[in-house]
Write a protein that holds these residues in place. Structure first.
Motif, PDB file in Angstrom:
ATOM      1  N   ARG A 254       0.851  -1.290   0.056  1.00 19.63           N
ATOM      2  CA  ARG A 254      -0.046  -0.001   0.030  1.00 19.63           C
ATOM      3  C   ARG A 254       0.969   1.305  -0.060  1.00 19.63           C
ATOM      4  NH1 ARG A 254      -3.431  -3.112  -1.273  1.00 19.63           N
ATOM      5  NH2 ARG A 254      -5.274  -3.737  -0.315  1.00 19.63           N
ATOM      6  N   ALA A 255       0.127   2.304  -0.495  1.00 25.96           N
ATOM      7  CA  ALA A 255       0.910   3.590  -0.431  1.00 25.96           C
ATOM      8  C   ALA A 255      -0.370   4.669  -0.650  1.00 25.96           C
ATOM      9  CB  ALA A 255       1.913   3.975  -1.530  1.00 25.96           C
ATOM     10  N   LEU A 256      -0.164   5.805  -0.122  1.00 28.77           N
ATOM     11  CA  LEU A 256      -1.258   6.804  -0.357  1.00 28.77           C
ATOM     12  C   LEU A 256      -1.500   7.079  -1.879  1.00 28.77           C
ATOM     13  CD1 LEU A 256      -3.022   8.967   1.036  1.00 28.77           C
ATOM     14  CD2 LEU A 256      -1.268  10.737   0.611  1.00 28.77           C
ATOM     15  N   ALA A 257      -2.772   6.632  -2.139  1.00 33.67           N
ATOM     16  CA  ALA A 257      -3.078   6.636  -3.598  1.00 33.67           C
ATOM     17  C   ALA A 257      -3.833   8.019  -3.926  1.00 33.67           C
ATOM     18  CB  ALA A 257      -4.265   5.702  -3.444  1.00 33.67           C
ATOM     19  N   MET A 258      -3.829   8.036  -5.385  1.00 33.22           N
ATOM     20  CA  MET A 258      -4.425   9.236  -6.115  1.00 33.22           C
ATOM     21  C   MET A 258      -3.543  10.552  -5.788  1.00 33.22           C
ATOM     22  SD  MET A 258      -8.466   8.407  -5.428  1.00 33.22           S
ATOM     23  CE  MET A 258      -9.038   9.641  -6.678  1.00 33.22           C
ATOM     24  N   THR A 259      -2.269  10.315  -5.561  1.00 25.92           N
ATOM     25  CA  THR A 259      -1.693  11.762  -5.504  1.00 25.92           C
ATOM     26  C   THR A 259      -1.438  12.452  -6.497  1.00 25.92           C
ATOM     27  OG1 THR A 259       0.443  10.415  -5.455  1.00 25.92           O
ATOM     28  CG2 THR A 259      -0.648  10.560  -3.347  1.00 25.92           C
ATOM     29  N   GLY A 260      -1.691  11.833  -7.970  1.00 31.24           N
ATOM     30  CA  GLY A 260      -0.991  12.802  -8.996  1.00 31.24           C
ATOM     31  C   GLY A 260      -2.017  13.782  -9.224  1.00 31.24           C
ATOM     32  N   ILE A 261      -2.985  13.997  -8.955  1.00 30.03           N
ATOM     33  CA  ILE A 261      -3.631  15.269  -9.012  1.00 30.03           C
ATOM     34  C   ILE A 261      -3.119  16.302  -7.965  1.00 30.03           C
ATOM     35  CG2 ILE A 261      -6.115  16.441  -8.880  1.00 30.03           C
ATOM     36  CD1 ILE A 261      -7.221  13.843  -9.887  1.00 30.03           C
ATOM     37  N   ILE A 262      -2.785  15.813  -6.803  1.00 29.25           N
ATOM     38  CA  ILE A 262      -2.398  16.606  -5.813  1.00 29.25           C
ATOM     39  C   ILE A 262      -1.052  17.333  -6.224  1.00 29.25           C
ATOM     40  CG2 ILE A 262      -1.551  16.946  -3.322  1.00 29.25           C
ATOM     41  CD1 ILE A 262      -3.748  14.480  -2.638  1.00 29.25           C
ATOM     42  N   GLU A 263      -0.263  16.233  -6.810  1.00 29.08           N
ATOM     43  CA  GLU A 263       1.154  16.743  -7.424  1.00 29.08           C
ATOM     44  C   GLU A 263       0.990  17.767  -8.461  1.00 29.08           C
ATOM     45  OE1 GLU A 263       5.275  16.992  -7.501  1.00 29.08           O
ATOM     46  OE2 GLU A 263       4.135  15.694  -6.389  1.00 29.08           O
ATOM     47  N   GLU A 264       0.072  17.782  -9.330  1.00 25.25           N
ATOM     48  CA  GLU A 264      -0.168  18.805 -10.262  1.00 25.25           C
ATOM     49  C   GLU A 264      -0.696  19.956  -9.753  1.00 25.25           C
ATOM     50  OE1 GLU A 264      -3.010  17.053 -13.359  1.00 25.25           O
ATOM     51  OE2 GLU A 264      -1.838  15.258 -13.763  1.00 25.25           O
ATOM     52  N   VAL A 265      -1.401  20.151  -8.674  1.00 33.30           N
ATOM     53  CA  VAL A 265      -1.622  21.245  -8.144  1.00 33.30           C
ATOM     54  C   VAL A 265      -0.604  21.999  -7.704  1.00 33.30           C
ATOM     55  CG1 VAL A 265      -3.349  22.213  -6.127  1.00 33.30           C
ATOM     56  CG2 VAL A 265      -4.237  20.630  -7.890  1.00 33.30           C
TER      57      VAL A 265
ATOM     58  N   THR B  28       0.874  17.070   2.131  1.00 37.43           N
ATOM     59  CA  THR B  28       0.037  15.941   2.074  1.00 37.43           C
ATOM     60  C   THR B  28       1.014  15.276   1.240  1.00 37.43           C
ATOM     61  OG1 THR B  28      -2.017  17.005   1.869  1.00 37.43           O
ATOM     62  CG2 THR B  28      -1.862  14.660   0.701  1.00 37.43           C
ATOM     63  N   LEU B  29       1.994  15.483   0.522  1.00 42.41           N
ATOM     64  CA  LEU B  29       3.029  14.563  -0.326  1.00 42.41           C
ATOM     65  C   LEU B  29       4.265  14.242   0.323  1.00 42.41           C
ATOM     66  CD1 LEU B  29       2.394  16.375  -3.587  1.00 42.41           C
ATOM     67  CD2 LEU B  29       1.268  14.427  -2.923  1.00 42.41           C
ATOM     68  N   GLU B  30       4.313  14.634   1.645  1.00 41.62           N
ATOM     69  CA  GLU B  30       5.619  14.649   2.339  1.00 41.62           C
ATOM     70  C   GLU B  30       5.824  13.510   2.871  1.00 41.62           C
ATOM     71  OE1 GLU B  30       8.363  16.148   2.689  1.00 41.62           O
ATOM     72  OE2 GLU B  30       8.409  18.156   2.628  1.00 41.62           O
ATOM     73  N   LEU B  31       7.171  12.901   2.916  1.00 42.57           N
ATOM     74  CA  LEU B  31       7.631  11.751   3.569  1.00 42.57           C
ATOM     75  C   LEU B  31       6.940  11.885   5.021  1.00 42.57           C
ATOM     76  CD1 LEU B  31      11.121  11.456   2.239  1.00 42.57           C
ATOM     77  CD2 LEU B  31       9.309   9.812   1.804  1.00 42.57           C
ATOM     78  N   ASP B  32       6.735  10.387   5.523  1.00 45.17           N
ATOM     79  CA  ASP B  32       6.246  10.402   6.891  1.00 45.17           C
ATOM     80  C   ASP B  32       7.141  11.307   7.807  1.00 45.17           C
ATOM     81  OD1 ASP B  32       4.267   9.034   6.039  1.00 45.17           O
ATOM     82  OD2 ASP B  32       4.965   6.912   6.648  1.00 45.17           O
ATOM     83  N   ASP B  33       8.379  11.002   7.805  1.00 43.41           N
ATOM     84  CA  ASP B  33       9.415  11.794   8.657  1.00 43.41           C
ATOM     85  C   ASP B  33       9.125  13.335   8.742  1.00 43.41           C
ATOM     86  OD1 ASP B  33      10.545   9.222   9.506  1.00 43.41           O
ATOM     87  OD2 ASP B  33      12.242   9.466   8.318  1.00 43.41           O
ATOM     88  N   ASN B  34       8.981  13.778   7.772  1.00 46.63           N
ATOM     89  CA  ASN B  34       8.829  15.152   7.430  1.00 46.63           C
ATOM     90  C   ASN B  34       7.354  15.482   7.949  1.00 46.63           C
ATOM     91  OD1 ASN B  34      11.284  15.498   6.627  1.00 46.63           O
ATOM     92  ND2 ASN B  34      10.552  15.327   4.300  1.00 46.63           N
ATOM     93  N   ILE B  35       6.420  14.824   7.810  1.00 45.18           N
ATOM     94  CA  ILE B  35       5.115  15.235   8.522  1.00 45.18           C
ATOM     95  C   ILE B  35       5.231  14.791  10.209  1.00 45.18           C
ATOM     96  CG2 ILE B  35       2.756  14.264   8.701  1.00 45.18           C
ATOM     97  CD1 ILE B  35       3.024  13.130   5.924  1.00 45.18           C
ATOM     98  N   ALA B  36       5.986  14.255  10.510  1.00 39.78           N
ATOM     99  CA  ALA B  36       6.182  14.216  11.936  1.00 39.78           C
ATOM    100  C   ALA B  36       7.061  15.511  12.282  1.00 39.78           C
ATOM    101  CB  ALA B  36       6.897  12.841  12.286  1.00 39.78           C
ATOM    102  N   LYS B  37       7.953  15.683  11.667  1.00 40.57           N
ATOM    103  CA  LYS B  37       8.755  16.994  11.939  1.00 40.57           C
ATOM    104  C   LYS B  37       7.907  18.429  11.999  1.00 40.57           C
ATOM    105  CE  LYS B  37      13.303  15.523  10.306  1.00 40.57           C
ATOM    106  NZ  LYS B  37      14.119  15.408   9.259  1.00 40.57           N
TER     107      LYS B  37
END
Length: 241
Positions: free
Chosen positions: A68-79, A125-134
């Motif tokens: 698994r990974a966070l899905a449907m991130t393509g649209i968020i990346e485009e924004v 939203t798109l960050e690595l988990d370690d950076n979300i924690a930081k």
């Protein structure tokens, strides 16, 4: 490989699919008698990467059952890319045009604050988990203040755990400065948790949760809550699918 896979996972993707120069880091997120979840962070030679989650089931040996990974991130990346490309003049032009639109017309953003929130929110939203924690640790005081206000609201209201209740909506400007899109409690998976939702698409979301009692922490599974990572003092990062 067939001896160590089960269920929906058929052996792909695997290590042979990694780009040349990639490195991996593994973290055990949780283990029960028959199930376990391992986070696999994949980094390229520039340090950019992706967090994925390996779900295991115990038979006579541990077998991987889902990837698994966070899905449907393509649209968020485009924004995110579109927002990053804008100059301040372009931002101000869009804000000016938004003030001329009719009430129900779509506006990408309506103020500098709105623009900053959307850009920061897509990035987080798109960050690595370690950076979300930081991000949480850097802003922990603000998070704690908002959490305490949400708890105060809950003490005054009766909440049905099966139904989601929005919290402290009058402080939207305050939590949006932290790139949080909304606060809620209850619902199918998050019962007694306070859910600080960052973002995502449809049911594929990422955020922080706070639980006063660890027994209220949702269980990880490949169908809904694909990962939970502890930050400390009742705070966790989560992702759903």
């Amino acid at each position: 490989m067939d001896n160590f896979i089960t269920g929906e996972y058929k052996g792909r993707p695997n290590g042979q699919d990694l780009q040349s120069g990639s490195t991996t880091k593994f973290t055990l997120l949780g283990q029960e008698v028959k199930t376990a979840v391992v986070a696999m962070t994949i980094l390229d030679s520039l340090g950019k990467g992706l967090d994925t989650y390996l779900h295991f089931e115990k038979d006579t040996v541990w077998k991987m059952s889902a990837f698994r990974a966070l899905a449907m991130t393509g649209i968020i990346e485009e924004v995110k890319i579109e927002l990053e490309k804008m100059t301040l003049q372009q931002v101000d032009d869009i804000i000016a045009k938004s003030k001329k639109k009719k009430k129900d017309d779509f506006a990408m953003f309506t103020s500098r604050e709105d623009y900053n929130f959307q850009l920061g929110n897509t990035k987080l939203t798109l960050e690595l988990d370690d950076n979300i924690a930081k991000h949480f640790v850097t802003n922990q005081l603000e998070f704690e203040i908002l959490k305490n206000l949400a708890l105060t609201q809950l003490e005054k209201e009766k909440v049905n755990e099966e139904r989601s209740l929005k919290l402290i909506e009058n402080l939207k400007a305050d939590y949006q400065k932290l790139f949080i899109s909304s606060l809620s409690t209850g619902g199918y998976e998050f019962g007694n948790c306070i859910n600080f939702i960052i973002g995502g698409m449809v049911d594929n979301s990422v955020g922080y949760i706070y639980v006063q009692d660890k027994k209220d922490l949702p269980e990880m599974n490949s169908d809904r809550v694909i990962m939970i990572k502890e930050i400390g003092n009742g705070w966790y990062i989560y992702k759903t699918t």
